[in-house]
Scaffold this motif. Structure first.
Motif, mmCIF file in Angstrom:
data_model
loop_
_atom_site.group_PDB
_atom_site.id
_atom_site.type_symbol
_atom_site.label_atom_id
_atom_site.label_comp_id
_atom_site.label_asym_id
_atom_site.label_seq_id
_atom_site.Cartn_x
_atom_site.Cartn_y
_atom_site.Cartn_z
ATOM 1 N N SER A 27 0.918 -1.385 -0.252
ATOM 2 C CA SER A 27 -0.308 -0.076 -0.037
ATOM 3 C C SER A 27 0.820 1.195 0.026
ATOM 4 O O SER A 27 0.530 2.344 -0.634
ATOM 5 C CB SER A 27 -1.002 0.129 1.223
ATOM 6 O OG SER A 27 -1.764 -0.971 1.079
ATOM 7 N N ASP A 30 -5.885 -1.161 -4.616
ATOM 8 C CA ASP A 30 -5.222 -1.583 -3.494
ATOM 9 C C ASP A 30 -6.375 -2.812 -2.799
ATOM 10 O O ASP A 30 -7.563 -2.290 -2.182
ATOM 11 C CB ASP A 30 -5.162 -0.428 -2.385
ATOM 12 C CG ASP A 30 -4.022 -0.995 -1.418
ATOM 13 O OD1 ASP A 30 -3.866 -2.244 -1.292
ATOM 14 O OD2 ASP A 30 -3.902 -0.207 -0.662
ATOM 15 N N GLU A 31 -6.095 -3.838 -3.051
ATOM 16 C CA GLU A 31 -6.995 -5.116 -2.700
ATOM 17 C C GLU A 31 -8.307 -4.560 -2.832
ATOM 18 O O GLU A 31 -9.029 -4.668 -1.792
ATOM 19 C CB GLU A 31 -6.396 -5.252 -1.171
ATOM 20 C CG GLU A 31 -5.101 -5.367 -1.085
ATOM 21 C CD GLU A 31 -4.723 -6.500 0.292
ATOM 22 O OE1 GLU A 31 -5.479 -7.102 0.523
ATOM 23 O OE2 GLU A 31 -3.544 -6.330 0.542
#
Ligand SMILES: Nc1ncnc2c1ncn2[C@@H]1O[C@H](COP(=O)(O)OP(=O)(O)O)[C@@H](O)[C@H]1O
Ligand SMILES: [Mg+2]
Length: 362
Positions: A43, A158-159
């Protein structure tokens, strides 16, 4: 010159170096997936590209231009987060168009852009709803719509699917893949899901402790992992690791308790890899054959079934080799029981050898 270039990027929070010299090159239209254990800096890396975090050292270039000193709003990069971060009081249409409204884009142009994105993501029927009236999957589609509507140079994810259940996750995974094929935009996608990584990426970067361990095509990462960490991180069930000795004269062999595996077909990384030393022999469960198929392999050994794990689509069988436990896969209809005498075998060309001290590939 690659479309995205990251050179020697370092990021410190206080005294702690979180990113330790990251180098990345990504072609235009490429799909790079960042994987790695929680806390390895995925991240943080994405945030530095988006401009949400400053960098301590290094440079980030897009299209040949350094962007690391630009304000996030000037970078032309869109980011989709794990938490959808939608404005709760606005409708879906309002959420998608908010950025454009802030930039003073006229209403009819906004409407056109909303309609186009709604069609792409099949959320036309949701445009007048509030986020609270949407399911998790629908919210994530809206969050993607908000990114897509800008037609940015670079997409960062991000995920994005990790809050969704398994079925929805695999559906949206396919949609993201189709979307990328259609729009041909450049994407960086963070996940800890190795199936997402293998299926979406045309390049995978495996990270650990703030450093990239390997950046390669998925098949290269899978078949020729540069170290034991990468080998163990991708692949489920995981690669088997056997401790033993590399014995090297003209015909190198791997030796462990009671077995001697000829390495004539193994592609050593370089000649100094052949020097005798303690080493780890890695072989994936799907590369171990059973019965007649095993007899045809360059290496074969007799063994006994220890545990049988039916997994639905296939069955995982545990046995011993070189005094150590290994698993291999067989078809689900294969009937094997604990204690059965079996013959297993494999082709050492499919194996990975690692130095026991450094964990590096030999
Ligand atoms: N703002 C911050 N201040 C201090 N440490 C941070 C900050 N953000 C992240 N970290 C630390 O940086 C490391 C990497 O975090 P992160 O990039 O979120 O990892 P990942 O996304 O791979 O799980 C973690 O140890 C985390 O605690
Ligand atoms: Mg993270």
């Amino acid at each position: 010159m690659a479309f995205l270039e990251i050179d020697g990027l370092k990021k410190r929070f206080g005294n702690v170096e979180i990113l330790k010299g990251i180098d990345v090159e990504l072609e235009k239209g490429g799909f790079l997936v960042l994987v790695g254990p929680s806390g390895c800096g995925k991240s943080t890396l994405l945030n530095t590209i988006a401009g949400l975090e400053n960098i301590t050292e290094g440079e980030i270039r897009v299209d040949g231009k350094a962007i690391n000193d630009l304000h996030p709003s000037k970078r032309d990069i869109a980011m989709v987060f794990q938490s959808y971060a939608l404005y709760p009081n606005m409708t879906v249409a309002g959420n998608i168009a908010f950025g454009m409204e802030m930039r003073g884009v006229p209403a009819d142009e906004r409407q056109k852009a909303i309609d186009k994105v709604a069609k792409t993501l099949q959320i036309g029927h949701l445009l007048q709803r509030k986020p609270s009236q949407l399911s998790g999957g629908q919210r994530q589609r809206v969050a993607m719509g908000r990114a897509l509507v800008r037609d940015p140079k670079l997409f960062l994810f991000d995920e994005p699917l990790s809050n969704l259940d398994a079925k929805l996750r695999s559906e949206l995974r396919v949609e993201i893949k189709l979307l990328h094929r259609r729009l041909q935009n450049t994407m960086i996608y963070v996940t800890h899901d190795q199936i997402e990584a293998m299926t979406l990426a045309d390049r995978i970067a495996v990270m650990k402790g703030g450093a990239i361990q390997q950046l390669d095509a998925p098949q290269t990462i899978y078949n020729r992992p540069v170290n034991r960490f990468v080998a163990g991180f991708l692949g489920s069930p995981a690669m088997n690791f056997l401790k033993g000795e590399l014995e090297a004269d003209d015909a190198p062999v791997f030796r462990a308790d009671g077995i001697s595996v000829p390495l004539g077909r193994y592609a050593f990384d370089g000649d100094n890899g052949r020097a005798a030393r303690p080493c780890i022999f890695g072989i994936r469960p799907e590369h171990i054959a059973l019965g007649d198929a095993a007899k045809a392999m360059p290496f074969t050994a007799e063994s006994t079934v220890e545990i049988v794990d039916p997994m639905g689509s296939d069955t995982l069988v545990w046995t011993k080799l070189g005094g150590q436990i290994v698993s291999f896969r067989v078809e689900a209809d294969k009937t094997l029981s604990n204690g059965d005498a079996i013959r297993i075998g494999f082709d050492p060309a499919r194996a990975s050898l690692f130095d026991a001290q450094t964990d590096s590939r030999l």
